[in-house]
Design a protein around this motif. Structure first.
Motif, PDB file in Angstrom:
ATOM      1  N   PHE A 126       0.829  -1.200   0.000  1.00 46.29           N
ATOM      2  CA  PHE A 126       0.000   0.000   0.000  1.00 46.29           C
ATOM      3  C   PHE A 126       0.869   1.256   0.000  1.00 46.29           C
ATOM      4  O   PHE A 126       1.727   1.428   0.869  1.00 46.29           O
ATOM      5  N   ALA A 127       0.619   2.129  -0.972  1.00 46.19           N
ATOM      6  CA  ALA A 127       1.325   3.408  -1.038  1.00 46.19           C
ATOM      7  C   ALA A 127       0.322   4.547  -0.796  1.00 46.19           C
ATOM      8  O   ALA A 127       0.007   4.849   0.348  1.00 46.19           O
ATOM      9  N   PHE A 128      -0.216   5.140  -1.849  1.00 48.14           N
ATOM     10  CA  PHE A 128      -1.145   6.259  -1.704  1.00 48.14           C
ATOM     11  C   PHE A 128      -2.568   5.757  -1.459  1.00 48.14           C
ATOM     12  O   PHE A 128      -3.069   4.901  -2.185  1.00 48.14           O
ATOM     13  N   SER A 129      -3.238   6.342  -0.479  1.00 44.12           N
ATOM     14  CA  SER A 129      -4.675   6.090  -0.324  1.00 44.12           C
ATOM     15  C   SER A 129      -5.470   7.009  -1.245  1.00 44.12           C
ATOM     16  O   SER A 129      -6.554   6.658  -1.703  1.00 44.12           O
ATOM     17  N   SER A 130      -4.897   8.191  -1.529  1.00 44.57           N
ATOM     18  CA  SER A 130      -5.508   9.138  -2.457  1.00 44.57           C
ATOM     19  C   SER A 130      -4.859   8.963  -3.833  1.00 44.57           C
ATOM     20  O   SER A 130      -4.093   8.016  -4.048  1.00 44.57           O
ATOM     21  N   THR A 131      -5.131   9.886  -4.755  1.00 41.00           N
ATOM     22  CA  THR A 131      -4.570   9.780  -6.103  1.00 41.00           C
ATOM     23  C   THR A 131      -3.048   9.806  -6.048  1.00 41.00           C
ATOM     24  O   THR A 131      -2.462  10.736  -5.475  1.00 41.00           O
TER      25      THR A 131
ATOM     26  N   ILE B 248      -1.635  -4.702  -5.075  1.00 36.34           N
ATOM     27  CA  ILE B 248      -0.760  -3.545  -5.259  1.00 36.34           C
ATOM     28  C   ILE B 248      -1.661  -2.314  -5.333  1.00 36.34           C
ATOM     29  O   ILE B 248      -2.504  -2.212  -6.225  1.00 36.34           O
ATOM     30  N   TYR B 249      -1.480  -1.374  -4.411  1.00 37.06           N
ATOM     31  CA  TYR B 249      -2.439  -0.269  -4.277  1.00 37.06           C
ATOM     32  C   TYR B 249      -1.710   1.068  -4.147  1.00 37.06           C
ATOM     33  O   TYR B 249      -0.867   1.244  -3.268  1.00 37.06           O
ATOM     34  N   GLY B 250      -2.047   1.997  -5.049  1.00 38.14           N
ATOM     35  CA  GLY B 250      -1.652   3.383  -4.863  1.00 38.14           C
ATOM     36  C   GLY B 250      -0.302   3.782  -5.413  1.00 38.14           C
ATOM     37  O   GLY B 250       0.370   4.637  -4.830  1.00 38.14           O
ATOM     38  N   TYR B 251       0.118   3.212  -6.566  1.00 34.91           N
ATOM     39  CA  TYR B 251       1.367   3.609  -7.215  1.00 34.91           C
ATOM     40  C   TYR B 251       1.055   4.312  -8.541  1.00 34.91           C
ATOM     41  O   TYR B 251       0.023   4.036  -9.165  1.00 34.91           O
ATOM     42  N   PRO B 252       1.949   5.201  -8.985  1.00 39.77           N
ATOM     43  CA  PRO B 252       1.724   5.820 -10.304  1.00 39.77           C
ATOM     44  C   PRO B 252       1.588   4.778 -11.414  1.00 39.77           C
ATOM     45  O   PRO B 252       0.732   4.906 -12.286  1.00 39.77           O
ATOM     46  N   GLU B 253       2.451   3.744 -11.364  1.00 39.72           N
ATOM     47  CA  GLU B 253       2.347   2.609 -12.288  1.00 39.72           C
ATOM     48  C   GLU B 253       2.061   1.349 -11.490  1.00 39.72           C
ATOM     49  O   GLU B 253       2.646   1.143 -10.417  1.00 39.72           O
ATOM     50  N   GLY B 254       1.190   0.509 -12.043  1.00 43.63           N
ATOM     51  CA  GLY B 254       0.951  -0.760 -11.373  1.00 43.63           C
ATOM     52  C   GLY B 254       2.080  -1.739 -11.630  1.00 43.63           C
ATOM     53  O   GLY B 254       2.761  -2.186 -10.713  1.00 43.63           O
TER      54      GLY B 254
END
Length: 563
Positions: A394-399, A424-430
């Protein structure tokens, strides 16, 4: 005859009186106009009457609920955790933040307060023992002492360091290197040396910064380095990172045993090498460590490098936590071919590397080296081919924003990594698949690199290619029905039913809500048929069992480790 009739009449009258009396007595026995008094909740004693935070005490009394969750107890106004309950006894843990004062219990709609005050005691400071140099002895470190690492500390071949549960080890900064080389405190286990660090869920072993609470930060000390005799794919004269002495050498002992790490926390590690630019250690650095080594329930927090970094070797691991890493969470390189299951990562979106931090980063060779066909384990030069399963990152919860972060999965340079049933959650690229036609692209085609049962959510761009791999090729591979992968659109994120505290940086809870689609849909078979893997139906690191309980910490910055 007349007398007989009179006698019968008298007997009937007496019988009538008897029946009336009995009925009245029965009515009196069942009269509910005066109910019995309700049992009263009381506190009759506290044992011991004085104890430190984190210890257990027994509160005695009456009319407690035998269900721990049906009682509420506070110590000095702070709610405490109830370990066990009977109608006359509650065993509770003295909570952090509790002050000396009365104990209060609420049960069955009643509240009782202790007649006496409970005292929260302050333990004495533990003695500190400084450790430096090479430890030419079999040693045991005990929890009644704090051990301070100064400079590079080595466990050499044929010696073992055993660490008791609950022991605190601190790493000093570069300014306290006794050799004057500006090397931060680091614990290094050399080949044939062993580290036996077996904590427990209630008494984890903690490696942390030597700085005071509130002053700790990324890279305060070096971290832990294990060096084994399993194969990796670098020339034997390749130097180890971070100023660690020696080279990687070349071995093929895949069952190499460097010891045990269980219920261990590693905090504020990842110092930089003072004489080489961009050369730093990681929270846990593993060079050629074999599958004879045991690694499970390990948390790496605030690492200024990667959290977990595997350089070759075959070591397996379960139940790993990467918390607020600066660089990558899961890094595999130099021919690592072990297996990992159940890992969770939580990032601070405001902290990352300008070069682009990733969830996973996996490669087989450095630029320009051996970019052709994969090499095999048989000639001592294994291909990077680990298998990861049930990872939640988990990285960003928002955009998500670019600048400090890049990809949830960055797979390149001929890697053959396989990842299953992960979130995989919250990265600019998946996912970024990068490489040559005979390298990464060939591995995708042959399924040597395999991505299945993966959920990408809250990503700006789900799948991209790099090198000769086009965006279209990468996307077609990842979204093929046979791979059972999913991309969750921004408008559908709520459908995952994540826990409301998933992104709480100081008190996260990663268990999905009831009914979450993540609790089902896991793929099975293939590489997951290996006996190492626990068969589960869920995707991500958690089903209904919170394996973080007791031994992890998400507030190490403020923890008092001196007592």
């Amino acid at each position: 005859m007349k007398n007989c009739k009179q006698l019968v009449f008298v007997l009937l009258v007496l019988l009538s009186f008897t029946m009336v009396f009995t009925a009245c007595k029965h009515d009196s026995d069942t009269d509910t106009s005066n109910p019995q008094p309700q049992a009263k909740t009381t506190i009759t004693g506290i044992d011991p009457a004085s104890a430190p935070v984190g210890s257990t005490i027994t509160v005695s009394g009456t009319n407690f609920s035998t269900d721990p969750a049906s009682n509420t107890i506070t110590i000095g106004g702070v709610q405490a955790t109830i370990v066990s309950a009977t109608s006359t006894s509650l065993v509770v843990v003295v909570p952090a933040g509790a002050a000396s004062g009365p104990v209060s219990v609420s049960a069955g709609g009643q509240t009782a307060q202790s007649p006496a005050t409970f005292t929260v005691s302050i333990p004495a400071l533990k003695p500190v023992k400084e450790i430096s140099g090479t430890l030419y002895a079999n040693l045991t470190w005990k929890k009644d002492t704090i051990y301070l690492l100064r400079g590079l500390v080595y466990i050499p071949a044929d010696y073992t360091l055993t660490i008791q549960p609950g022991t605190i080890i601190k790493g000093a900064g570069a300014d306290r290197d006794p050799n004057g080389k500006n090397q931060s405190g680091t614990l290094i286990v050399e080949r044939r040396g062993k580290l036996i660090a077996q904590g427990t869920a209630t008494q984890p072993i903690v490696f942390t910064s030597a700085k005071a609470a509130g002053q700790r930060g990324y890279g305060d000390w070096g971290g832990i380095v294990l060096i084994g005799k399993a194969a990796l794919n670098r020339p034997g004269e390749t130097l180890l990172a971070g100023g660690v002495r020696g080279t990687v050498e070349t071995y093929n002992e895949f069952d190499d045993n460097a010891g045990t790490l269980q219920y261990v926390r590693i905090e504020f590690a990842g110092t930089s090498q003072p004489t080489i630019a961009n050369d730093r250690l990681n929270g846990l650095t593993l060079y050629g460590v074999g599958y004879g080594t045991t690694i499970d329930h390990v948390q790496v927090s605030y690492s200024s490098g990667d959290a977990f970094s595997w350089f070759g070797g075959t070591v397996n691991a379960k139940n790993l936590v990467a918390y607020r890493s600066f660089d990558d969470n899961w890094s595999s390189d130099w021919g690592y071919s072990g297996k990992v299951q159940f890992g969770v990562a939580l990032r601070d979106p405001a902290v990352g590397s300008p070069a682009g931090s990733n969830g996973f980063e996996s490669q087989n060779f450095d630029p320009g080296e051996n970019t052709g066909a994969p090499l095999t384990r048989q000639n001592g030069l294994p291909q990077t081919a680990p298998i990861f399963a049930n990872i939640s990152d988990f990285a960003f919860s928002s955009t998500p924003t670019t600048g400090l972060y890049q990809s949830g999965l960055f797979l390149r340079r001929n890697t053959a990594t396989s990842i299953y049933n992960s979130v995989i959650y919250g990265y600019p690229e998946g996912v970024r698949l990068d490489g040559t036609a005979t390298g990464t692209l060939a591995n995708i085609t042959s399924n040597a690199l395999d991505l299945k049962g993966i959920v990408l959510a809250n990503v700006l761009t789900p799948v991209v290619g790099g090198g000769v791999i086009t965006n279209a090729q990468a996307t077609t591979y990842f979204t093929t029905t046979a791979q059972s992968n999913q991309v969750i659109q921004t408008s559908d994120l709520a459908s995952l039913l994540l826990n409301g505290s998933t992104f709480n940086l100081s008190a996260p809870n990663f268990l999905p809500q009831s009914g979450s689609p993540l609790l089902t849909g896991a793929v099975s078979g293939g590489k997951l048929a290996d006996s190492f893997f626990t068969a589960v139906t869920y995707r991500g690191a958690f089903g209904t069992d919170n394996w973080l309980s007791g031994w992890t910490s998400f507030t190490p910055q403020t923890t008092d480790y001196d007592r």
